[in-house]
Design an enzyme around this catalytic site. Structure first.
Site, PDB file in Angstrom:
ATOM      1  N   GLY A  13       0.852  -1.192   0.000  1.00 17.24           N
ATOM      2  CA  GLY A  13       0.000   0.000   0.000  1.00 17.24           C
ATOM      3  C   GLY A  13       0.886   1.239   0.000  1.00 17.24           C
ATOM      4  O   GLY A  13       2.105   1.155  -0.231  1.00 17.24           O
ATOM      5  N   GLY A  14       0.279   2.380   0.286  1.00 19.71           N
ATOM      6  CA  GLY A  14       1.043   3.633   0.276  1.00 19.71           C
ATOM      7  C   GLY A  14       2.227   3.618   1.224  1.00 19.71           C
ATOM      8  O   GLY A  14       3.314   4.108   0.886  1.00 19.71           O
ATOM      9  N   GLY A  16       3.878   0.900   2.460  1.00 18.55           N
ATOM     10  CA  GLY A  16       4.877  -0.084   2.055  1.00 18.55           C
ATOM     11  C   GLY A  16       5.693   0.402   0.866  1.00 18.55           C
ATOM     12  O   GLY A  16       6.931   0.297   0.851  1.00 18.55           O
ATOM     13  N   PHE A 116     -11.937  19.808   4.935  1.00 22.57           N
ATOM     14  CA  PHE A 116     -12.154  18.458   5.444  1.00 22.57           C
ATOM     15  C   PHE A 116     -12.437  18.557   6.942  1.00 22.57           C
ATOM     16  O   PHE A 116     -12.080  19.552   7.573  1.00 22.57           O
ATOM     17  CB  PHE A 116     -10.898  17.601   5.217  1.00 22.57           C
ATOM     18  CG  PHE A 116     -11.142  16.391   4.366  1.00 22.57           C
ATOM     19  CD1 PHE A 116     -11.159  16.485   2.990  1.00 22.57           C
ATOM     20  CD2 PHE A 116     -11.362  15.145   4.953  1.00 22.57           C
ATOM     21  CE1 PHE A 116     -11.392  15.373   2.205  1.00 22.57           C
ATOM     22  CE2 PHE A 116     -11.596  14.023   4.171  1.00 22.57           C
ATOM     23  CZ  PHE A 116     -11.607  14.137   2.793  1.00 22.57           C
ATOM     24  N   GLN A 236     -11.991   3.988  14.525  1.00 26.17           N
ATOM     25  CA  GLN A 236     -12.820   5.063  13.965  1.00 26.17           C
ATOM     26  C   GLN A 236     -13.955   4.563  13.082  1.00 26.17           C
ATOM     27  O   GLN A 236     -13.731   3.740  12.203  1.00 26.17           O
ATOM     28  CB  GLN A 236     -11.932   5.985  13.136  1.00 26.17           C
ATOM     29  CG  GLN A 236     -12.691   7.090  12.415  1.00 26.17           C
ATOM     30  CD  GLN A 236     -11.750   8.110  11.815  1.00 26.17           C
ATOM     31  OE1 GLN A 236     -11.238   7.916  10.715  1.00 26.17           O
ATOM     32  NE2 GLN A 236     -11.485   9.171  12.536  1.00 26.17           N
ATOM     33  N   HIS A 238     -16.409   6.011  10.292  1.00 25.02           N
ATOM     34  CA  HIS A 238     -16.560   7.166   9.407  1.00 25.02           C
ATOM     35  C   HIS A 238     -18.054   7.469   9.287  1.00 25.02           C
ATOM     36  O   HIS A 238     -18.852   6.559   9.059  1.00 25.02           O
ATOM     37  CB  HIS A 238     -15.977   6.821   8.039  1.00 25.02           C
ATOM     38  CG  HIS A 238     -15.854   7.983   7.104  1.00 25.02           C
ATOM     39  ND1 HIS A 238     -16.940   8.702   6.677  1.00 25.02           N
ATOM     40  CD2 HIS A 238     -14.774   8.560   6.538  1.00 25.02           C
ATOM     41  CE1 HIS A 238     -16.523   9.675   5.875  1.00 25.02           C
ATOM     42  NE2 HIS A 238     -15.217   9.606   5.772  1.00 25.02           N
ATOM     43  N   GLU A 251     -15.559  12.254   3.076  1.00 20.33           N
ATOM     44  CA  GLU A 251     -15.827  13.480   3.816  1.00 20.33           C
ATOM     45  C   GLU A 251     -15.615  14.703   2.915  1.00 20.33           C
ATOM     46  O   GLU A 251     -16.131  15.790   3.193  1.00 20.33           O
ATOM     47  CB  GLU A 251     -14.825  13.526   4.971  1.00 20.33           C
ATOM     48  CG  GLU A 251     -15.134  14.457   6.090  1.00 20.33           C
ATOM     49  CD  GLU A 251     -14.158  14.207   7.231  1.00 20.33           C
ATOM     50  OE1 GLU A 251     -14.372  13.259   8.003  1.00 20.33           O
ATOM     51  OE2 GLU A 251     -13.175  14.952   7.328  1.00 20.33           O
ATOM     52  N   HIS A 349     -13.995   2.091   9.886  1.00 19.76           N
ATOM     53  CA  HIS A 349     -13.151   2.697   8.859  1.00 19.76           C
ATOM     54  C   HIS A 349     -11.657   2.627   9.127  1.00 19.76           C
ATOM     55  O   HIS A 349     -10.881   2.279   8.249  1.00 19.76           O
ATOM     56  CB  HIS A 349     -13.575   4.156   8.713  1.00 19.76           C
ATOM     57  CG  HIS A 349     -12.894   4.906   7.611  1.00 19.76           C
ATOM     58  ND1 HIS A 349     -13.004   4.523   6.291  1.00 19.76           N
ATOM     59  CD2 HIS A 349     -12.106   5.998   7.626  1.00 19.76           C
ATOM     60  CE1 HIS A 349     -12.302   5.360   5.537  1.00 19.76           C
ATOM     61  NE2 HIS A 349     -11.735   6.254   6.328  1.00 19.76           N
ATOM     62  N   GLU A 380      -1.214   2.267   8.435  1.00 19.11           N
ATOM     63  CA  GLU A 380      -2.335   2.011   9.346  1.00 19.11           C
ATOM     64  C   GLU A 380      -2.047   0.900  10.345  1.00 19.11           C
ATOM     65  O   GLU A 380      -2.607   0.884  11.437  1.00 19.11           O
ATOM     66  CB  GLU A 380      -3.612   1.700   8.534  1.00 19.11           C
ATOM     67  CG  GLU A 380      -4.846   1.693   9.419  1.00 19.11           C
ATOM     68  CD  GLU A 380      -6.157   1.601   8.659  1.00 19.11           C
ATOM     69  OE1 GLU A 380      -6.201   1.952   7.461  1.00 19.11           O
ATOM     70  OE2 GLU A 380      -7.145   1.168   9.277  1.00 19.11           O
TER      71      GLU A 380
HETATM   72  C1  LIG Z   1     -12.625   3.674   1.243  1.00 17.05           C
HETATM   73  C2  LIG Z   1     -11.512   4.390   1.966  1.00 17.05           C
HETATM   74  C3  LIG Z   1     -11.254   5.725   1.700  1.00 17.05           C
HETATM   75  C4  LIG Z   1     -10.226   6.406   2.367  1.00 17.05           C
HETATM   76  N1  LIG Z   1      -9.978   7.715   2.070  1.00 17.05           N
HETATM   77  C5  LIG Z   1      -8.937   8.353   2.671  1.00 17.05           C
HETATM   78  C6  LIG Z   1      -8.597   9.695   2.329  1.00 17.05           C
HETATM   79  O1  LIG Z   1      -9.200  10.314   1.457  1.00 17.05           O
HETATM   80  N2  LIG Z   1      -7.572  10.284   2.977  1.00 17.05           N
HETATM   81  C7  LIG Z   1      -6.857   9.635   3.940  1.00 17.05           C
HETATM   82  O2  LIG Z   1      -5.929  10.219   4.500  1.00 17.05           O
HETATM   83  N3  LIG Z   1      -7.148   8.347   4.269  1.00 17.05           N
HETATM   84  C8  LIG Z   1      -8.158   7.698   3.660  1.00 17.05           C
HETATM   85  N4  LIG Z   1      -8.424   6.396   3.995  1.00 17.05           N
HETATM   86  C9  LIG Z   1      -7.531   5.682   4.897  1.00 17.05           C
HETATM   87  C10 LIG Z   1      -6.267   5.260   4.164  1.00 17.05           C
HETATM   88  O3  LIG Z   1      -6.558   5.045   2.809  1.00 17.05           O
HETATM   89  C11 LIG Z   1      -5.665   3.983   4.747  1.00 17.05           C
HETATM   90  O4  LIG Z   1      -5.504   4.130   6.126  1.00 17.05           O
HETATM   91  C12 LIG Z   1      -4.310   3.737   4.106  1.00 17.05           C
HETATM   92  O5  LIG Z   1      -4.412   3.713   2.709  1.00 17.05           O
HETATM   93  C13 LIG Z   1      -3.653   2.459   4.582  1.00 17.05           C
HETATM   94  O6  LIG Z   1      -2.453   2.285   3.855  1.00 17.05           O
HETATM   95  P1  LIG Z   1      -1.397   1.197   4.259  1.00 17.05           P
HETATM   96  O7  LIG Z   1      -0.223   1.369   3.375  1.00 17.05           O
HETATM   97  O8  LIG Z   1      -1.164   1.239   5.719  1.00 17.05           O
HETATM   98  O9  LIG Z   1      -2.140  -0.190   3.963  1.00 17.05           O
HETATM   99  P2  LIG Z   1      -2.976  -0.728   2.679  1.00 17.05           P
HETATM  100  O10 LIG Z   1      -3.058   0.243   1.580  1.00 17.05           O
HETATM  101  O11 LIG Z   1      -4.231  -1.273   3.231  1.00 17.05           O
HETATM  102  O12 LIG Z   1      -2.063  -1.907   2.172  1.00 17.05           O
HETATM  103  C14 LIG Z   1      -1.840  -3.068   2.936  1.00 17.05           C
HETATM  104  C15 LIG Z   1      -0.855  -3.951   2.203  1.00 17.05           C
HETATM  105  O13 LIG Z   1      -0.450  -4.995   3.064  1.00 17.05           O
HETATM  106  C16 LIG Z   1      -0.454  -6.217   2.363  1.00 17.05           C
HETATM  107  N5  LIG Z   1      -0.669  -7.288   3.355  1.00 17.05           N
HETATM  108  C17 LIG Z   1      -1.557  -7.326   4.376  1.00 17.05           C
HETATM  109  N6  LIG Z   1      -1.447  -8.481   5.045  1.00 17.05           N
HETATM  110  C18 LIG Z   1      -0.457  -9.198   4.444  1.00 17.05           C
HETATM  111  C19 LIG Z   1       0.116 -10.476   4.655  1.00 17.05           C
HETATM  112  N7  LIG Z   1      -0.297 -11.294   5.623  1.00 17.05           N
HETATM  113  N8  LIG Z   1       1.112 -10.873   3.815  1.00 17.05           N
HETATM  114  C20 LIG Z   1       1.541 -10.087   2.803  1.00 17.05           C
HETATM  115  N9  LIG Z   1       1.020  -8.863   2.557  1.00 17.05           N
HETATM  116  C21 LIG Z   1       0.039  -8.432   3.378  1.00 17.05           C
HETATM  117  C22 LIG Z   1      -1.544  -6.081   1.325  1.00 17.05           C
HETATM  118  O14 LIG Z   1      -1.272  -6.912   0.222  1.00 17.05           O
HETATM  119  C23 LIG Z   1      -1.425  -4.596   0.953  1.00 17.05           C
HETATM  120  O15 LIG Z   1      -0.496  -4.447  -0.101  1.00 17.05           O
HETATM  121  C24 LIG Z   1      -9.449   5.716   3.334  1.00 17.05           C
HETATM  122  C25 LIG Z   1      -9.699   4.375   3.594  1.00 17.05           C
HETATM  123  C26 LIG Z   1     -10.735   3.721   2.938  1.00 17.05           C
HETATM  124  C27 LIG Z   1     -10.996   2.279   3.306  1.00 17.05           C
END
Ligand SMILES: Cc1cc2nc3c(=O)[nH]c(=O)nc-3n(C[C@H](O)[C@H](O)[C@H](O)COP(=O)(O)OP(=O)(O)OC[C@H]3O[C@@H](n4cnc5c(N)ncnc54)[C@H](O)[C@@H]3O)c2cc1C
Length: 577
Positions: A13-14, A16, A116, A236, A238, A251, A349, A380
């Protein structure tokens, strides 16, 4: 098969991808292990924006952003983390722009910004335009941009590899075990440093905005190994989930001028937050919506939802700035938001809590910040704690790039002076046993039934409002579910793309994070941010201005320790908007 990389990032994700990119820039060998193809990560679903005090539309300052973040977090936010975040996120957004991210623009050519929830000017006087965005597809653009950069850097990707174990010996992280979805094979990965960036766990609840894959995997794997989880009571909801599905309406819709109305058409947020009204922080808005419904002021035959009204906005604002959510309302409810208000209610959320870290992403195991060598976390899954008791909208995407970068750089620097540890394929044992047990089980409950029971009971007893008796009941429900889980069965017993097996493993993680959450909710006898206890309605700074650390103990028990909140220039005050 065995693999070796200096730095391994779990998650694409973002957070990583940012960690991987910055680690690679330090000149070490980097790999990303992800259970999803990178651009399917939940970051790609983020809609509304990324907050930074660029001041492009009106005057803004990082100090104002810092104040909002801390007040939004109900003063549980660590102020050192908030300060460096609000400063660094400005450069991070500009850097994303330079990488090619197609932000919406002002006629002047500068990055456009919108309002926001909880983001204000002059320390709470009025809502401010702070969220940079690309329509309501900001996360999609961030993810694509970062992935392109990672490919350009030649970072190795292990896609559709599901991490099932982390090798932790003598307080040192040494490697990982992962299950390859395509072949059913287990792999070992040796690493000098590991960055955990595996996202949240919204799938513990029935109504959620989160993707199916957000099951708290790495939180659970580390929790089982004795690493504590921080502030798990702060989850949280939403306010604007599409009713009754929970699919998110950003939002940003209220940022563009949308209004929440109850059954009599009243703009009820004026009563709860007279200054910033519909743009109050999410915890307050979610509670206000439930209060309206409880008082019989809801909408619909059962009066069980409220409305998000966008009908007074020019249709071109909706089509240009909010195209995706307009489509969601149309597809799922048959509602055209330019003409009709949209039914909404809160949806699970975002996890403010998670794996405790320092501001450099180092994972810590206690209130004294004792570091696990070679182990980092960001995004997250982690708790720095920037968001305190309640995250402000747009601060998660900022968190990913600011703390993802810090974790990636720190991991790479650590790796440069570290050696690989020697371990054999024996480390595969526990993962293999767990998988074989599930594949060989007969006559037990199905994954789908058990998951539905978990999600419904969490929704009923541990959502926006909490109370001792129901939380206590939920701890008993969870014990029973853990017992049942011992016998969980799958119908697919194959080795190739066995997604049912993966879901069974994920269900085990959901049980662990639910246990940590419910016990932490029970333990904190006050109301703060997203944690609203009906039996303890007041915030109690004297006893509870501290972070919770929950540890897993034998026999399905837990124990607690605490971590001081890093205070600073913004003293805890009553929270009105
Ligand atoms: C619908 C929605 C809208 C949102 N809008 C906003 C916004 O506008 N602004 C804002 O600031 N935030 C927003 N958020 C929150 C934000 O998008 C998330 O908190 C954030 O993107 C999480 O990013 P991350 O890199 O932590 O994890 P994620 O993007 O969830 O990525 C997790 C990664 O971990 C990997 N993974 C997980 N478990 C394993 C495992 N066991 N083995 C191997 N890989 C694994 C997955 O493959 C994935 O690549 C939103 C969230 C949602 C759900």
């Amino acid at each position: 098969m065995a693999h070796e990389h200096d730095v391994i990032v779990v998650g694409a994700g973002g957070s990583g991808l940012t960690s991987a990119l910055y680690a690679a820039n330090q000149g070490v060998n980097v790999a990303v292990v992800s259970k999803l193809y990178p651009t399917r990560s939940h970051t790609g679903a983020a809609q509304g924006g990324i907050g930074a005090a660029l001041g492009n539309v009106e005057e803004d300052h990082w100090e104002w952003h810092m104040f909002d973040t801390i007040k939004g977090g109900d003063y549980l936010t660590d102020q050192d983390a908030a300060e460096l975040f609000c400063k660094e996120v400005i450069d991070a957004v500009i850097e994303l722009e330079h990488m090619g991210l197609p932000f919406d623009r002002l006629p002047s050519g500068k990055i456009a910004q919108r309002r926001f929830g909880g983001h204000t000017k002059e320390f709470g006087k009025a809502a401010v335009h702070r969220a940079a965005h690309a329509a309501d597809r900001t996360g999609h653009m961030i993810l694509q941009t970062l992935y392109q950069q990672c490919v350009k850097e030649g970072i190795t990707f292990y896609n559709e590899y599901h991490v099932t174990d982390l090798i932790l010996e003598g307080g040192v992280a040494q490697g990982l075990v992962a299950y390859e979805l395509a072949s059913g094979e287990l792999h070992t990965f040796k690493a000098k440093a590991i960055v955990v960036a595996s996202g949240g766990y919204g799938r513990a609840w029935k109504t959620t905005s989160n993707a199916y894959t957000l099951t708290g995997d790495m939180q659970a794997i580390l929790y089982r190994k004795g690493i504590p989880l921080e502030d798990m009571e702060f989850y949280q909801f939403h306010p604007t989930g599409l009713f009754p599905l929970g699919i998110l309406l950003t939002e940003g819709a209220r940022g563009e001028g949308g209004i929440l109305r109850n059954g009599s058409g009243e703009r009820f947020m004026e009563r709860y937050a007279p200054t910033i009204k519909d743009l109050a922080p999410r915890d307050m808005v979610a509670r206000a919506m439930y209060m309206e419904v409880r008082e019989g002021k809801g909408v619909g035959p059962r009066k069980d939802y409220v409305l998000l009204d966008l009908t007074h906005l020019p249709p071109e604002t909706i089509h240009n700035k909010l195209p995706d959510i307009a489509e969601f309302a149309q597809i799922y409810l048959g509602v055209d938001p330019t003409k009709q208000p949209v039914p909404v209610m809160p949806t699970a959320h975002y996890a403010m809590g998670g794996i405790p870290t320092t501001v450099n992403g180092e994972v810590v195991t206690d209130g004294n910040n004792t570091v696990v060598k070679g182990l980092y976390a960001a995004g997250e899954v982690a708790c720095v704690s920037l968001h305190g008791a309640n995250r402000l909208g747009t601060n998660s995407l900022g968190d990913l790039v600011v703390f993802g970068r810090r974790a990636g750089v720190a991991a790479a620097k650590f790796a440069k002076d570290a050696e690989f540890y020697d371990f054999t394929s024996e480390v595969l044992g526990p993962s293999r046993e767990r998988i074989e047990k599930i594949l060989n089980a007969q006559g037990g409950p199905s994954v789908a039934d058990m998951r539905a029971e978990l999600q419904q009971t969490m929704q009923d007893r541990a959502s926006v409002f909490r109370v001792e008796s129901l939380l206590q009941e939920q701890t008993e429900v969870l014990k029973e579910l853990f017992d049942k889980y011992e016998k969980v069965v799958v119908q697919d017993r194959g080795t190739k793309y066995n997604t049912e097996l993966v879901e069974a493993i994920e269900l085990g993680y959901l049980l662990e994070v639910s246990e940590a959450t419910v016990h932490s909710c029970l333990n904190r006898r006050e109301s703060r941010g997203a944690h609203a206890r009906e039996d303890y309605p007041e915030r109690n700074d004297k006893e509870w201005l501290k972070h919770t650390l929950v540890y897993k103990c034998p026999n399905r028990a837990v124990k607690f320790a605490y971590k001081e909140v890093v205070l600073g220039k913004f003293e805890p005050k009553a929270r009105t908007y």
